[in-house]
Design a protein around this motif. Structure first.
Motif, PDB file in Angstrom:
ATOM      1  N   SER A 183      36.707  43.075  38.146  1.00 30.75           N
ATOM      2  CA  SER A 183      37.262  43.031  39.501  1.00 30.75           C
ATOM      3  C   SER A 183      36.367  43.797  40.465  1.00 30.75           C
ATOM      4  CB  SER A 183      38.643  43.678  39.528  1.00 30.75           C
ATOM      5  OG  SER A 183      39.456  43.149  38.521  1.00 30.75           O
ATOM      6  N   PRO A 233      33.209  43.991  44.826  1.00 30.65           N
ATOM      7  CA  PRO A 233      33.683  45.326  45.216  1.00 30.65           C
ATOM      8  C   PRO A 233      32.995  46.374  44.344  1.00 30.65           C
ATOM      9  CG  PRO A 233      35.528  43.825  44.851  1.00 30.65           C
ATOM     10  CD  PRO A 233      34.300  43.152  44.312  1.00 30.65           C
ATOM     11  N   SER A 252      44.105  49.321  32.925  1.00 29.40           N
ATOM     12  CA  SER A 252      42.801  48.714  33.149  1.00 29.40           C
ATOM     13  C   SER A 252      41.782  49.238  32.155  1.00 29.40           C
ATOM     14  CB  SER A 252      42.321  49.015  34.572  1.00 29.40           C
ATOM     15  OG  SER A 252      43.182  48.394  35.503  1.00 29.40           O
ATOM     16  N   ASN A 298      41.817  35.538  41.428  1.00 29.65           N
ATOM     17  CA  ASN A 298      41.655  36.942  41.088  1.00 29.65           C
ATOM     18  C   ASN A 298      42.927  37.737  41.352  1.00 29.65           C
ATOM     19  OD1 ASN A 298      39.799  38.546  39.859  1.00 29.65           O
ATOM     20  ND2 ASN A 298      39.135  39.490  41.765  1.00 29.65           N
ATOM     21  N   ARG A 333      38.930  50.985  26.420  1.00 30.72           N
ATOM     22  CA  ARG A 333      40.221  51.328  26.989  1.00 30.72           C
ATOM     23  C   ARG A 333      40.804  52.529  26.256  1.00 30.72           C
ATOM     24  NH1 ARG A 333      45.178  48.827  28.828  1.00 30.72           N
ATOM     25  NH2 ARG A 333      46.461  50.692  29.069  1.00 30.72           N
ATOM     26  N   ARG A 373      34.276  36.489  37.031  1.00 29.85           N
ATOM     27  CA  ARG A 373      35.423  37.386  37.246  1.00 29.85           C
ATOM     28  C   ARG A 373      35.796  38.146  35.978  1.00 29.85           C
ATOM     29  NH1 ARG A 373      33.757  36.130  41.430  1.00 29.85           N
ATOM     30  NH2 ARG A 373      34.895  35.628  43.336  1.00 29.85           N
ATOM     31  N   ARG A 395      44.229  38.533  44.093  1.00 24.77           N
ATOM     32  CA  ARG A 395      44.091  39.500  45.177  1.00 24.77           C
ATOM     33  C   ARG A 395      44.971  39.167  46.361  1.00 24.77           C
ATOM     34  NH1 ARG A 395      40.599  42.202  43.440  1.00 24.77           N
ATOM     35  NH2 ARG A 395      38.505  41.495  43.071  1.00 24.77           N
ATOM     36  N   ARG A 433      48.330  42.004  38.141  1.00 26.85           N
ATOM     37  CA  ARG A 433      46.888  41.961  38.051  1.00 26.85           C
ATOM     38  C   ARG A 433      46.417  43.078  37.133  1.00 26.85           C
ATOM     39  NH1 ARG A 433      44.960  43.631  43.027  1.00 26.85           N
ATOM     40  NH2 ARG A 433      43.677  45.262  42.119  1.00 26.85           N
ATOM     41  N   LEU A 484      40.098  47.712  45.544  1.00 30.34           N
ATOM     42  CA  LEU A 484      40.709  46.532  44.921  1.00 30.34           C
ATOM     43  C   LEU A 484      42.126  46.317  45.434  1.00 30.34           C
ATOM     44  CD1 LEU A 484      39.472  46.866  41.228  1.00 30.34           C
ATOM     45  CD2 LEU A 484      38.417  45.662  43.146  1.00 30.34           C
ATOM     46  N   THR A 532      39.585  44.884  35.496  1.00 30.90           N
ATOM     47  CA  THR A 532      38.542  45.395  34.626  1.00 30.90           C
ATOM     48  C   THR A 532      37.421  45.912  35.521  1.00 30.90           C
ATOM     49  OG1 THR A 532      39.095  43.870  32.846  1.00 30.90           O
ATOM     50  CG2 THR A 532      36.872  44.790  32.833  1.00 30.90           C
ATOM     51  N   LEU A 557      34.255  46.399  25.943  1.00 29.83           N
ATOM     52  CA  LEU A 557      35.416  46.618  26.795  1.00 29.83           C
ATOM     53  C   LEU A 557      36.169  47.825  26.228  1.00 29.83           C
ATOM     54  CD1 LEU A 557      36.896  45.451  29.270  1.00 29.83           C
ATOM     55  CD2 LEU A 557      38.259  44.071  27.702  1.00 29.83           C
ATOM     56  N   ASN A 602      36.443  31.519  34.656  1.00 38.23           N
ATOM     57  CA  ASN A 602      35.901  32.508  33.742  1.00 38.23           C
ATOM     58  C   ASN A 602      35.069  31.934  32.611  1.00 38.23           C
ATOM     59  OD1 ASN A 602      35.382  34.893  32.495  1.00 38.23           O
ATOM     60  ND2 ASN A 602      37.466  35.644  32.646  1.00 38.23           N
TER      61      ASN A 602
END
Lengths: 347, 347
Positions: B133, B156, B106, A34, A111, B130, A36, B69, B321, B72, A109, A59
């Motif tokens: 996020s 999260p 994002s 991820n 954006r 995943r 992170r 990173r 995050l 989403t 999705l 995924n």
């Protein structure tokens, strides 16, 4: 060729197998994949190597191996965030899309970007990483760069816009030219000879199509006076444009708006200036969200099932994802819904 | 342990390498990973094996390996699609979220479901794969099953709702009880003794909080008469509730609404029944989208920066995050914006 190393028993690899092989916790595997903080570069490299060796990836493997598919549909909008929340069109359009996606366990999705060039980057990245199975493209401009860039990408897409704007992309559109002509003919039939139009954003292709159709209809009907003003579709710009028109020495007797929010604002401006609708001025809205029936008087409108439009576009895209030939063609043309804001002009 | 087989030169593996190793086209690799028809099961297995051997996977490797990173953020809404498009709240809230996400490259993954249980399934699937996020959780109910189920997931999240509803989840909320009390005190200070409230959806926790606060304020101020009606937040149910109230033998002199769309509808009903606002009846809206200033008279409202609320929730989630401790706390309380739809009752 060498197949991936499978865990004992020929089972599908799990995150536990990857963690065991890399000698880390399952949480560390998640964090590594991820991106992170919380795992070192060395650990991340070890996890990736273990995952690669096992043929595990977080995924897509589960759904690919199970043969099922969950589609994510992309939508990029190049409008200011503030504007998106204020104008009913997009939320109704998105709601229509979601109504179809929900039946397929699919998500949208969404954006926001600054311009079509940024959208191209986003769509490329989404498609490259398969974050989306396909996209819905909106707000085409003249010579829109997305036509060439996205057609070459192989991304399944449905373009919302007239073929004169969307090139070879599979497209869905409303016949705005026909609807504008109907609107002007209706107002002229009521006896209006001075008609103004408060239009949308000048850079959008469909605004240009409506402007040209308005001009053509005004010429054809030999109107005495006509004008088009561009706005950003907001209530405040709709109000300002209406104020300018109504304050002019020889004001129009009818105004056609490119959405309904501006027509609601126009109604408010007329009241503020002591003009009665429709006695002193006729107002005709576009899109016809429920706003038009909540005002006093109720707004006449070029009525357009925006929710149904979104649903139809989603259905067409899903059909392509299911292997059907892309379908290009118009959806229903907006039709006149005469209510209480239009009437013959005072003599 | 064995690392993945890398292509010559130590470069990052590409889809081309996978295609070459599996002996198929790049398109076939995409199709295999995307679960699309067009490749046989045998080919799909060969592609997955090749990708595993090379340590290539389509979705995450690029950004993990590059150290960057792209987050989403998930948002699941359990409301009918139609409703979502009609009420200004969600679009403004989503616009606020997007305004923050856009600055981080994002996107928002948006999904409509029937109920909280279906949301739990969706959030689990998103988090397991995943695809997100982290998530923003909304519309909490009393004893909401998401509190226990999602807290245990490690996802999260920022919950939008009062801590009495959202349990141990990091939460952001508006102090609805305080705002309702202010609204009732304001109407009582104008002299109103018969006040009705047209509330939102009964199953939502924040509706219950507002109902309880309304009752408490009515008691405290010793109102002569009060009532709360539940609706689905739609203009049509707001109109119906208003019609019932205004047709009652001893009608209220003021009505408080749980959103602004219903207040706009109420204004229209008052006009239809020949009642003047605010002379015969005072109307007080909630949320205060631009609708409130487009009506005649302009609507007084408990004003609430919904766009800013969405932006703040997104900022809190992104901070988590980025590794920050989750922040729990209220956002600004809605404040009274008195305009032209409220006045002392007629004597």
């Amino acid at each position: 060729m060498t197949g991936p190393a499978r865990p004992a028993g020929g089972q599908r690899p799990t995150i536990k197998d990857v963690a065991a092989l890399a000698g880390v916790s399952k949480g560390a595997v998640s964090m590594a994949f991820n991106g992170r903080p919380g795992v070192s570069d060395a650990t991340r490299a070890r996890v990736l190597a273990a995952a690669g060796a096992l043929g595990w990836e977080p995924n897509l493997s589960a759904r690919v191996l199970s043969g099922s598919r969950v589609d994510t549909v992309g939508l990029v909008i190049a409008r200011p965030a503030r504007m998106l929340g204020l104008e009913p069109f997009y939320m109704e359009f998105i709601s229509g899309i979601e109504s179809v996606l929900a039946g397929r366990d699919s998500a949208l999705l969404l954006r926001l970007v600054r311009d079509p060039d940024e959208e191209i980057e986003v769509q490329r990245a989404w498609w490259r990483s398969r974050q989306v199975s396909g996209s819905i493209l909106v707000d085409f401009r003249r010579d829109d760069p997305r036509v060439a860039e996205l057609a070459g990408l192989g991304l399944p897409a449905v373009a919302v816009g007239h073929p004169s704007l969307t090139g070879g992309l599979p497209a869905a559109w409303t016949d705005d030219a026909a609807a504008v002509a109907e609107a002007v003919r209706y107002l002229a039939a009521l006896g209006h000879r001075r008609i103004a139009r408060v239009g949308g954003a000048a850079e959008l292709g469909h605004t240009a199509i409506r402007t040209a159709a308005f001009e053509a209809a005004a010429h054809e009907l030999r109107l005495e006076q006509w004008s088009s003003t561009d706005t950003d579709f907001s209530g405040s710009q709709g109000a300002r444009a209406t104020r300018t028109l109504l304050a002019s020495p020889r004001r129009p007797t009818a105004i056609l708006y490119d959405n309904d929010l501006m027509a609601v604002a126009g109604l408010s401006v007329a009241a503020e200036m002591g003009l009665s609708v429709p006695r002193d001025i006729s107002l005709l809205a576009w899109d016809d969200s429920q706003l038009c029936q909540l005002t006093r008087p109720k707004l006449s409108a070029m009525s357009h099932d925006v929710f149904g439009f979104g649903a139809e576009v989603a259905r067409r895209l899903l059909a392509v994802l299911d292997g059907a030939q892309p379908q290009t063609g118009p959806v229903a043309t907006p039709v006149l819904a005469p209510r209480d804001s239009t009437a013959p002009p005072r003599r």
